[in-house]
Design an enzyme around this catalytic site. Structure first.
Site, PDB file in Angstrom:
ATOM      1  N   PRO A   2      60.126  62.389  33.660  1.00  0.00           N
ATOM      2  CA  PRO A   2      60.079  61.149  32.903  1.00  0.00           C
ATOM      3  C   PRO A   2      58.715  60.910  32.283  1.00  0.00           C
ATOM      4  O   PRO A   2      57.705  60.892  32.968  1.00  0.00           O
ATOM      5  CB  PRO A   2      60.360  60.087  33.969  1.00  0.00           C
ATOM      6  CG  PRO A   2      60.502  60.807  35.266  1.00  0.00           C
ATOM      7  CD  PRO A   2      59.952  62.158  35.079  1.00  0.00           C
ATOM      8  N   GLU A   3      58.729  60.730  31.000  1.00  0.00           N
ATOM      9  CA  GLU A   3      57.531  60.300  30.282  1.00  0.00           C
ATOM     10  C   GLU A   3      57.749  58.830  29.929  1.00  0.00           C
ATOM     11  O   GLU A   3      58.712  58.232  30.378  1.00  0.00           O
ATOM     12  CB  GLU A   3      57.324  61.183  29.042  1.00  0.00           C
ATOM     13  CG  GLU A   3      57.278  62.667  29.418  1.00  0.00           C
ATOM     14  CD  GLU A   3      57.048  63.602  28.243  1.00  0.00           C
ATOM     15  OE1 GLU A   3      56.336  63.224  27.308  1.00  0.00           O
ATOM     16  OE2 GLU A   3      57.579  64.720  28.279  1.00  0.00           O
ATOM     17  N   HIS A 101      68.670  64.031  48.580  1.00  0.00           N
ATOM     18  CA  HIS A 101      67.449  63.781  47.806  1.00  0.00           C
ATOM     19  C   HIS A 101      67.201  62.302  47.535  1.00  0.00           C
ATOM     20  O   HIS A 101      66.355  61.950  46.726  1.00  0.00           O
ATOM     21  CB  HIS A 101      67.489  64.555  46.491  1.00  0.00           C
ATOM     22  CG  HIS A 101      67.561  66.037  46.695  1.00  0.00           C
ATOM     23  ND1 HIS A 101      66.670  66.705  47.494  1.00  0.00           N
ATOM     24  CD2 HIS A 101      68.415  66.969  46.229  1.00  0.00           C
ATOM     25  CE1 HIS A 101      66.979  68.004  47.511  1.00  0.00           C
ATOM     26  NE2 HIS A 101      68.035  68.181  46.750  1.00  0.00           N
ATOM     27  N   ARG A 119      62.241  66.952  44.006  1.00  0.00           N
ATOM     28  CA  ARG A 119      60.961  67.623  44.252  1.00  0.00           C
ATOM     29  C   ARG A 119      59.970  66.762  45.031  1.00  0.00           C
ATOM     30  O   ARG A 119      58.954  67.246  45.479  1.00  0.00           O
ATOM     31  CB  ARG A 119      60.358  68.073  42.919  1.00  0.00           C
ATOM     32  CG  ARG A 119      61.195  69.162  42.266  1.00  0.00           C
ATOM     33  CD  ARG A 119      60.641  69.576  40.927  1.00  0.00           C
ATOM     34  NE  ARG A 119      59.446  70.370  41.065  1.00  0.00           N
ATOM     35  CZ  ARG A 119      58.733  70.829  40.032  1.00  0.00           C
ATOM     36  NH1 ARG A 119      59.131  70.551  38.806  1.00  0.00           N
ATOM     37  NH2 ARG A 119      57.671  71.552  40.229  1.00  0.00           N
ATOM     38  N   ARG A 163      35.563  64.268  23.400  1.00  0.00           N
ATOM     39  CA  ARG A 163      36.259  65.240  24.250  1.00  0.00           C
ATOM     40  C   ARG A 163      36.347  66.609  23.587  1.00  0.00           C
ATOM     41  O   ARG A 163      36.863  66.748  22.478  1.00  0.00           O
ATOM     42  CB  ARG A 163      37.671  64.718  24.564  1.00  0.00           C
ATOM     43  CG  ARG A 163      37.673  63.322  25.176  1.00  0.00           C
ATOM     44  CD  ARG A 163      37.205  63.327  26.601  1.00  0.00           C
ATOM     45  NE  ARG A 163      38.280  63.758  27.448  1.00  0.00           N
ATOM     46  CZ  ARG A 163      39.136  62.935  28.041  1.00  0.00           C
ATOM     47  NH1 ARG A 163      39.018  61.636  27.883  1.00  0.00           N
ATOM     48  NH2 ARG A 163      40.088  63.404  28.789  1.00  0.00           N
TER      49      ARG A 163
END
Length: 282
Positions: A2-3, A101, A119, A163
């Site tokens: 998920p973003e 899960h 996970r 950066r």
DNA sequence: AAAAGCCCCTGGATGC
DNA sequence: TGCATCCAGGGGCTTT
């Protein structure tokens, strides 16, 4: 998985339905990224006790974190949920028996909120306030929200100037702008015509402006399509998203670019795969 | 301060 | 069919 779009789709799919609900019980399964109750002297039991009887006020999102605000005896209690790579939430008055899960459940007067996370890279953190040490540690360093007016191209350009890392990895880092994960970083750079390996500091102001627009466009488009369902993402009503069907580069190695037909390339950047078109992105 | 690697964990796809 | 290998939407932590 998920973003930002997937997390926001998740939030929208249960926020209004859980608002006003009273917490009846809390079920904790296998430990996630941190054990439930991390940062508390009394650990999990203290968190469960503190939540029991609390009333849900609403659900906010900060980056990829969901923040569930509750009140108990007029005092705030906060539940923070992160979906990690494989997490998804369901909220329903009636859910089937928990599976292997399913690692966290909030049982409320209006339904059960259940986290499934094979996970276990996700996290569920209890805190009394956002200023407690754990929430602070996780939230304090986050960049601006890309779909709000806080995200402006001038400061974005100024931040990128400092950066030297590749722009793809700077987008992913989330300390300048939040919510852009592995799919949408590649997609935004394609829309902006920018090579993912380019040092962030080397981008001209007009190119950063284009990237700024591309990030907003891609995230909003994905949100409108219900997010991307590659394997198992679904909203809290169990519905998948459709944006993956519109991806220009992500997951399309060797397939023809939709703009110029050149084969899409895949490279590795910081142990994550990046997809781009070597003709359209310079 | 910033960058680069490592690692947490399970399961599905691929190849021999 | 079995087994080994690689890959996956994230991100905190440690080391350079």
């Amino acid at each position: 998985m998920p973003e930002l779009p997937e997390v926001e789709v998740t939030r929208l799919s249960f926020a209004s339905r859980i608002a006003g609900a009273r917490v009846l019980d809390v079920h904790v399964g296998k430990p996630l990224r941190w054990p439930f109750g991390v940062g508390l002297a009394g650990a999990a039991q203290e968190a469960v006790d503190a939540l029991s009887g609390a009333v849900v006020q609403g659900v906010r999102r900060r980056g990829k974190y969901l923040l569930i605000d509750t009140l108990k005896d007029a005092k705030p209690r906060l539940l923070i949920i992160h979906l990690g790579m494989s997490g998804s939430l369901l909220f329903s008055p009636r859910l089937p028996a928990a599976g292997k899960h399913d690692h966290f459940s909030l049982l409320t007067s209006q339904g059960e909120l259940r986290l499934n996370d094979p996970r276990r890279f996700g996290a569920v953190i209890f805190a009394y306030s956002e200023n407690d040490s754990w929430p602070r540690k996780l939230l304090a360093g986050l960049g601006v929200e890309p779909l709000t007016d806080d995200f402006q191209s001038e400061p974005f350009h100024a931040a990128l100037k400092k950066r030297s890392a590749p722009i793809k990895q700077v987008l992913l880092a989330g300390d300048i702008v939040v919510g852009v994960g592995n799919i949408y970083a590649s997609e935004a750079l394609f829309l902006a015509g920018i090579r993912p390996t380019l040092a962030a500091s080397k981008l001209s102001k007009p190119r950063v402006f284009k990237l700024h627009q591309a990030v907003k466009t891609v995230l909003q488009a994905a949100l409108d399509k219900g997010g991307s369902t590659l394997r198992d993402f679904s909203s809290a009503t169990g519905e998948g998203g459709y944006f993956q069907l519109e991806a220009n580069v992500y997951g399309r190695e060797k397939e023809p670019c939709r703009a110029c037909a050149a084969p899409i390339k895949m490279i590795r950047q910081g142990q994550r795969s990046t997809f781009y078109c070597s003709v359209c992105q310079k």
